[in-house]
Structures are given as C-alpha cells and as structure tokens.
Write a protein that holds these residues in place. Sequence first.
Motif, PDB file in Angstrom:
ATOM      1  N   ASP A  11       0.788  -1.213   0.000  1.00 21.92           N
ATOM      2  CA  ASP A  11       0.000   0.000   0.000  1.00 21.92           C
ATOM      3  C   ASP A  11       0.826   1.271   0.000  1.00 21.92           C
ATOM      4  O   ASP A  11       0.272   2.351   0.144  1.00 21.92           O
ATOM      5  CB  ASP A  11      -0.934  -0.016   1.212  1.00 21.92           C
ATOM      6  CG  ASP A  11      -2.201   0.780   0.946  1.00 21.92           C
ATOM      7  OD1 ASP A  11      -2.716   1.362   1.912  1.00 21.92           O
ATOM      8  OD2 ASP A  11      -2.643   0.837  -0.201  1.00 21.92           O
ATOM      9  N   GLU A  87      -3.558   0.334  -4.277  1.00 24.30           N
ATOM     10  CA  GLU A  87      -4.504  -0.742  -4.002  1.00 24.30           C
ATOM     11  C   GLU A  87      -4.476  -1.825  -5.065  1.00 24.30           C
ATOM     12  O   GLU A  87      -5.063  -2.886  -4.886  1.00 24.30           O
ATOM     13  CB  GLU A  87      -5.915  -0.177  -3.875  1.00 24.30           C
ATOM     14  CG  GLU A  87      -6.060   0.713  -2.663  1.00 24.30           C
ATOM     15  CD  GLU A  87      -7.498   0.950  -2.281  1.00 24.30           C
ATOM     16  OE1 GLU A  87      -8.378   0.360  -2.910  1.00 24.30           O
ATOM     17  OE2 GLU A  87      -7.732   1.730  -1.351  1.00 24.30           O
ATOM     18  N   VAL A 135     -12.322  -0.594   2.038  1.00 24.60           N
ATOM     19  CA  VAL A 135     -11.652  -0.938   0.789  1.00 24.60           C
ATOM     20  C   VAL A 135     -12.498  -1.958   0.032  1.00 24.60           C
ATOM     21  O   VAL A 135     -12.936  -2.959   0.597  1.00 24.60           O
ATOM     22  CB  VAL A 135     -10.247  -1.512   1.062  1.00 24.60           C
ATOM     23  CG1 VAL A 135      -9.577  -1.928  -0.238  1.00 24.60           C
ATOM     24  CG2 VAL A 135      -9.390  -0.483   1.788  1.00 24.60           C
ATOM     25  N   TYR A 139      -9.525  -5.605  -6.902  1.00 20.01           N
ATOM     26  CA  TYR A 139      -8.354  -5.145  -7.630  1.00 20.01           C
ATOM     27  C   TYR A 139      -8.416  -5.556  -9.108  1.00 20.01           C
ATOM     28  O   TYR A 139      -8.695  -6.705  -9.426  1.00 20.01           O
ATOM     29  CB  TYR A 139      -7.084  -5.747  -7.017  1.00 20.01           C
ATOM     30  CG  TYR A 139      -6.981  -5.583  -5.520  1.00 20.01           C
ATOM     31  CD1 TYR A 139      -6.382  -4.467  -4.973  1.00 20.01           C
ATOM     32  CD2 TYR A 139      -7.483  -6.549  -4.657  1.00 20.01           C
ATOM     33  CE1 TYR A 139      -6.280  -4.322  -3.594  1.00 20.01           C
ATOM     34  CE2 TYR A 139      -7.391  -6.411  -3.284  1.00 20.01           C
ATOM     35  CZ  TYR A 139      -6.777  -5.283  -2.749  1.00 20.01           C
ATOM     36  OH  TYR A 139      -6.682  -5.137  -1.397  1.00 20.01           O
TER      37      TYR A 139
END
Length: 234
Positions: A11, A87, A135, A139
Amino acid sequence: MTSDRPTVVPDRVRTDALRPGDQIRHPHDWTLITVSSVETLDSLGSPLDFHNRETDEMERGLRVTGADAEGEAVHVDCAPSHLWHREGRQVATAPVGNDRPIVAPRPRRNADGTVTVATLDAGTVQLACPTWCFVEHGYTVPPAKAEITHRSEPVWALADTDEHGPTSLVEVSLVQWPFNDHRPQVFLGIETDDGFLELGPSGARRIATALRTHADHIDAMADQLMNLPVGEGQ
C-alpha cells in the motif's frame, strides 16, 4: 503457486516507482485513480521542485496522470519520493488492460462477511473483512497476498481559511495487512512530516495529546498576531 519476489510492505509506493495500470488513491480526496503515465515536469514545460524533508534536498517534480472511476482525467504534480497508497499493482510482464478499476463505497462481502481476493502469488484467498474496512478489494491487477489491505475511511482535520480556502491536515485511518509479516495487527496509520507512522493505542493517544498542545500554541500565536504593536504587523 509461489513467488520469488521479496515480501513488501503493502500500500505504499514512491511516485517514481508507479507503473501504468497501478491503482492509487488521490492524496487529498482518496479518489481511486488508474495510472496512465508518470512524466517529468521538465518534459511538459512546467519545471517544479519539491522539498524532501528527510534529505533536506530539492527534487524535480513528476506528473502522475490517470483516470478516476468515471473516466475523468486526473493529474497530480508531486515529488519522486512522495509515497502513494496503492490498491492494485500492474505486473511488468502483463499488458495494461482497458478496463476501469472496480470501485464501490464498501467491500463486496460474501454472505458470511468474508471477501474473496484473487492474488498474484497464492491463488484465490477468502478472508474475514472487518466491519470498519471500506476498501472494495476488487483489484483490477491481483496483489500479492501480503499486500491485501484493510483500511477504514480516512479522516482529516479540515480547516477553511480566508487565505487558502479549504485544506486538510493530519490524515488518519485504521489499517491492517492481515497476511504481512511486517505487522499483521490493526494499527492507526497517520501521515506526518516524518512519513507514514504505524501506531498502537498508546502511540495514538500521545499523538492526540501533542496535537491538542499544538492547537493551544496556534491559538496563542493567533492572539499574538492580533496584538502586535503598531508597525510590527506589516
């Protein structure tokens, strides 16, 4: 599936290490950006230097260009050493896709409260997602397992000044890297002039105490500004 890459603290990535396709968070409003290019400001005809507080040296700036979830163009000028929240990672050997990042205001949890993440080095991983995590975990480029991150919505001290308008100070959030050997426990992440700090409850309370003391100093100095002798305030 195994990986010979070293375990990294997730991150956080320097500007000069970003690649097209990386998914990063805007440093001010936390918008998710998919990077399309990183260029020197010299090459764009807009040279700008930034002060590196750690080395006390000046760095020639870079421009990060990308797009947000709506496809709107975004660019940020910053130092090569600026650390971004990343991310999603673009793998060097993989082509950059045309798909937009998957963005949602909250994680896409399974019925049992877990999330499922496709990783670069450990296949599909199913893990518990804490209630405070915001979050999305969707991804576009699979992260390493150790890079899976839980993070609460960041909070800033916000001030609206006559001189500069709205500004944000001292970003804080809860963070956890559940599969990372560096620090698997939940901690308070705070942005400071010394970089990104990882704090437990005791350290967090000491920071809060220091900020309250500093606020008193700012109030006292504001009073001093108002009461400067004639001629000294010019």
